[in-house]
Scaffold this motif. Structure first.
Motif, PDB file in Angstrom:
ATOM      1  N   GLY A  12      -1.974   4.716   8.100  1.00  0.00           N
ATOM      2  CA  GLY A  12      -2.369   4.202   7.255  1.00  0.00           C
ATOM      3  C   GLY A  12      -3.886   4.013   6.842  1.00  0.00           C
ATOM      4  O   GLY A  12      -4.710   4.543   5.915  1.00  0.00           O
ATOM      5  N   THR A  16      -4.741   4.659   2.849  1.00  0.00           N
ATOM      6  CA  THR A  16      -5.584   4.115   1.979  1.00  0.00           C
ATOM      7  C   THR A  16      -7.056   4.868   2.202  1.00  0.00           C
ATOM      8  O   THR A  16      -8.016   4.807   1.244  1.00  0.00           O
ATOM      9  CB  THR A  16      -6.314   3.414   3.702  1.00  0.00           C
ATOM     10  OG1 THR A  16      -5.263   2.433   4.515  1.00  0.00           O
ATOM     11  CG2 THR A  16      -7.804   2.523   3.611  1.00  0.00           C
ATOM     12  N   ALA A  71      -1.822   0.209   7.199  1.00  0.00           N
ATOM     13  CA  ALA A  71      -0.614  -0.132   8.248  1.00  0.00           C
ATOM     14  C   ALA A  71      -0.862  -0.727   9.146  1.00  0.00           C
ATOM     15  O   ALA A  71      -2.261   0.492  10.048  1.00  0.00           O
ATOM     16  CB  ALA A  71       0.925   1.209   8.374  1.00  0.00           C
ATOM     17  N   ALA A  83      -1.290  -5.977  14.879  1.00  0.00           N
ATOM     18  CA  ALA A  83      -1.085  -6.442  13.888  1.00  0.00           C
ATOM     19  C   ALA A  83      -0.729  -7.876  14.443  1.00  0.00           C
ATOM     20  O   ALA A  83      -0.989  -8.270  12.787  1.00  0.00           O
ATOM     21  CB  ALA A  83       0.402  -5.476  13.773  1.00  0.00           C
ATOM     22  N   LEU A  87      -2.908  -8.562  10.657  1.00  0.00           N
ATOM     23  CA  LEU A  87      -1.857  -8.451   9.225  1.00  0.00           C
ATOM     24  C   LEU A  87      -2.171 -10.252   8.996  1.00  0.00           C
ATOM     25  O   LEU A  87      -1.605 -10.557   8.301  1.00  0.00           O
ATOM     26  CB  LEU A  87      -0.738  -8.076   9.533  1.00  0.00           C
ATOM     27  CG  LEU A  87      -0.670  -7.157   8.049  1.00  0.00           C
ATOM     28  CD1 LEU A  87      -1.267  -7.121   7.026  1.00  0.00           C
ATOM     29  CD2 LEU A  87       0.848  -6.796   8.802  1.00  0.00           C
ATOM     30  N   ASP A 246      12.064  -3.871   1.177  1.00  0.00           N
ATOM     31  CA  ASP A 246      12.080  -2.698   1.817  1.00  0.00           C
ATOM     32  C   ASP A 246      13.377  -1.825   1.248  1.00  0.00           C
ATOM     33  O   ASP A 246      13.375  -1.275   0.518  1.00  0.00           O
ATOM     34  CB  ASP A 246      12.682  -2.162   3.220  1.00  0.00           C
ATOM     35  CG  ASP A 246      11.215  -2.010   4.269  1.00  0.00           C
ATOM     36  OD1 ASP A 246       9.953  -2.498   3.967  1.00  0.00           O
ATOM     37  OD2 ASP A 246      11.338  -1.789   5.453  1.00  0.00           O
ATOM     38  N   GLU A 272      -2.241  -4.737   0.453  1.00  0.00           N
ATOM     39  CA  GLU A 272      -1.402  -3.720   1.580  1.00  0.00           C
ATOM     40  C   GLU A 272       0.211  -3.247   0.554  1.00  0.00           C
ATOM     41  O   GLU A 272       0.466  -3.583   0.238  1.00  0.00           O
ATOM     42  CB  GLU A 272      -1.598  -4.039   2.492  1.00  0.00           C
ATOM     43  CG  GLU A 272      -0.357  -5.402   2.619  1.00  0.00           C
ATOM     44  CD  GLU A 272       0.266  -5.828   4.119  1.00  0.00           C
ATOM     45  OE1 GLU A 272       0.396  -5.112   5.323  1.00  0.00           O
ATOM     46  OE2 GLU A 272       0.946  -6.949   3.713  1.00  0.00           O
ATOM     47  N   HIS A 275       5.176  -0.309   3.161  1.00  0.00           N
ATOM     48  CA  HIS A 275       5.567   0.393   4.213  1.00  0.00           C
ATOM     49  C   HIS A 275       4.426   0.009   5.631  1.00  0.00           C
ATOM     50  O   HIS A 275       3.818  -0.603   5.063  1.00  0.00           O
ATOM     51  CB  HIS A 275       5.215   1.646   3.892  1.00  0.00           C
ATOM     52  CG  HIS A 275       3.872   2.271   3.564  1.00  0.00           C
ATOM     53  ND1 HIS A 275       3.036   2.711   4.790  1.00  0.00           N
ATOM     54  CD2 HIS A 275       3.476   3.363   2.175  1.00  0.00           C
ATOM     55  CE1 HIS A 275       1.733   3.330   4.030  1.00  0.00           C
ATOM     56  NE2 HIS A 275       2.697   3.777   2.876  1.00  0.00           N
ATOM     57  N   GLY A 276       4.934   0.102   6.660  1.00  0.00           N
ATOM     58  CA  GLY A 276       4.382   1.101   7.642  1.00  0.00           C
ATOM     59  C   GLY A 276       3.564   1.517   8.271  1.00  0.00           C
ATOM     60  O   GLY A 276       2.838   2.563   7.166  1.00  0.00           O
ATOM     61  N   SER A 277       3.235   2.267   9.517  1.00  0.00           N
ATOM     62  CA  SER A 277       2.124   3.251  10.095  1.00  0.00           C
ATOM     63  C   SER A 277       2.917   4.317  10.092  1.00  0.00           C
ATOM     64  O   SER A 277       1.994   5.534  10.407  1.00  0.00           O
ATOM     65  CB  SER A 277       1.743   2.657  11.483  1.00  0.00           C
ATOM     66  OG  SER A 277       2.614   2.503  12.123  1.00  0.00           O
ATOM     67  N   ALA A 292      -0.048   2.566  -1.524  1.00  0.00           N
ATOM     68  CA  ALA A 292      -1.482   1.962  -1.281  1.00  0.00           C
ATOM     69  C   ALA A 292      -2.681   1.819  -2.163  1.00  0.00           C
ATOM     70  O   ALA A 292      -3.138   1.378  -2.909  1.00  0.00           O
ATOM     71  CB  ALA A 292      -2.172   2.859   0.355  1.00  0.00           C
TER      72      ALA A 292
END
Ligand code: NAD
Ligand code: IPM
Ligand code: MN
Length: 351
Positions: A12, A16, A71, A83, A87, A246, A272, A275-277, A292
């Motif tokens: 993330g 970013t 993320a 999170a 989030l 996804d 955002e 996807h995740g981290s 991103a």
């Protein structure tokens, strides 16, 4: 425009940085003054301070014009508490009921389906973003025993279902009469999803020019893979929307390419990547920043800066088609170098 930036965890942070770089470049080229303020809320911040989000955090966020997030998720916080607060908490507290997730294939080469062109994979998902199975209503009785009872309730309200389905129909109407598909599981979940059925039927009648179709969620995912060209607008609940986006990212060429906005039309909204981290990729300059960057473009469009948003989208497409990107899309560039390339295209006015 004042933009809050929450890089968060893992990749993330890296993606970013590129999204901010590109947004700044586009802001300069088109003469839009943009101010970025970085907020440190993340797993590291939580582990150091014990604070996931400060008590005035949501109020603080409401004071910005938009929020850009990287993320959240870190193996050092196994219960994902930070999170949930940062989030999901922002989605709930700012009432960002529309999770807008476009699925657009940029380059034929990236689609895992045979013979599909960009025109075949071009739809949007509107995911309900404030209720469903995500509200955390439930409990555990006799936890960690072999008599454990675990209850996780799905909440569907008339207001919540109506506003997201209506948003989908309004979007379809505003974009020249797109087809709308609502997906639920009302055959197996007759209580909650009967509400979706009723609302969808009623709203369909109010948009007679719109082709309105219902599919059970299992049939929908089959058709998304067999022939995604039949979809323009898909509207569904929180959990199903999470899962199918996804899959949508897969159709585009991977999670690194998928963008999203968490919206409450007219209010401060949050953008955002899907996807995740990706902890295994973190810190290696290999994560794809495109999801991103395209999320930042959605943000600029939402803020009424459509010229800058379109320039970013065109520059990203040029980079992806020319394989000027990361290894997940067959490129040889790092995260930063991908951002640099896209920034150069924008600054040169080539897009
Ligand atoms: P993930 O999206 O982080 O990764 C899934 C797969 O996609 C991995 O193979 C990863 O390497 C790949 N991938 C993801 N983003 C990529 C990118 N930009 N470039 C190249 N490859 C990329 O999902 P996960 O592994 O299930 O979750 C990791 C953590 O992220 C968890 O803590 C999860 O809860 C969290 N998460 C956060 C968000 C969010 O903040 N919006 C979304 C999803 C998952
Ligand atoms: C997403 C993510 C989140 C969700 C997780 C991190 C809670 O998967 O934004 O798609 O399920 O909404
Ligand atoms: Mn998800």
């Amino acid at each position: 425009m004042r933009i809050a930036v929450i890089p968060g965890d893992g990749i993330g942070v890296e993606v970013t940085a590129e999204a901010v770089k590109i947004t700044r470049a586009a802001g300069l080229v088109f003469g839009h003054p943009l101010d970025f303020e970085t907020l440190p809320w993340s797993a590291t911040h939580f582990l150091e301070s014990g604070v996931t989000i400060p008590s005035d955090g949501y109020e603080l966020l409401r004071g910005f014009d938009a929020i850009l997030v990287g993320a959240l998720g870190d193996p050092r916080v196994p219960d994902n508490r930070h999170a949930r607060d940062i989030l999901l908490g922002t989605r709930f507290e700012l009432d960002l009921f529309v999770n807008y997730r476009p699925v657009r294939l940029l380059d034929e080469r990236l689609c895992p389906l045979k013979g599909k062109a960009p025109s075949d994979v071009n739809f949007v998902v509107f995911r309900e973003n404030t209720e469903g199975l995500y509200v955390g209503v439930g409990g555990r009785f006799k936890p960690d025993t072999d008599q454990e009872i675990a209850v996780q309730e799905e909440i569907n309200t008339y207001k919540g279902v109506h506003r997201i389905v209506q948003h989908a129909f309004e979007f379809a109407r505003a974009n020249g009469g797109l087809r709308v598909c609502m997906a639920d599981k009302s055959n197996a979940m007759p209580q909650g999803h009967a509400l979706w059925q009723r609302v969808f039927r009623d709203l369909s009648a109010q948009y007679p020019e719109i082709d309105a179709r219902h599919l059970y969620i299992d049939a929908l995912v089959l058709l998304m893979v067999q022939d995604p060209s039949q979809f323009d607008v898909i509207v569904t609940n929180n959990l199903f929307g999470d899962i199918i986006t996804d899959l949508g990212a897969g159709l585009q060429g991977g999670l690194g390419l998928a963008a999203s906005g968490n919206l409450h039309p007219g209010r401060t909204s949050m953008f955002e990547p899907v996807h995740g981290s990706a902890p295994l990729l973190a810190g290696k300059n290999v994560a794809n920043p495109v999801g991103a960057i395209l999320s930042a473009a959605l943000m600029l469009e939402y803020l009424g800066l459509g010229d800058a948003a379109s320039a970013i989208e065109r520059a990203v497409r040029e980079a992806v088609v020319a394989r000027q990107g990361t290894m997940d899309i067959g490129g040889a560039l790092g995260t930063r170098e991908t951002g640099d390339y896209i920034a150069r295209v924008i600054m040169a006015g080539r897009s």
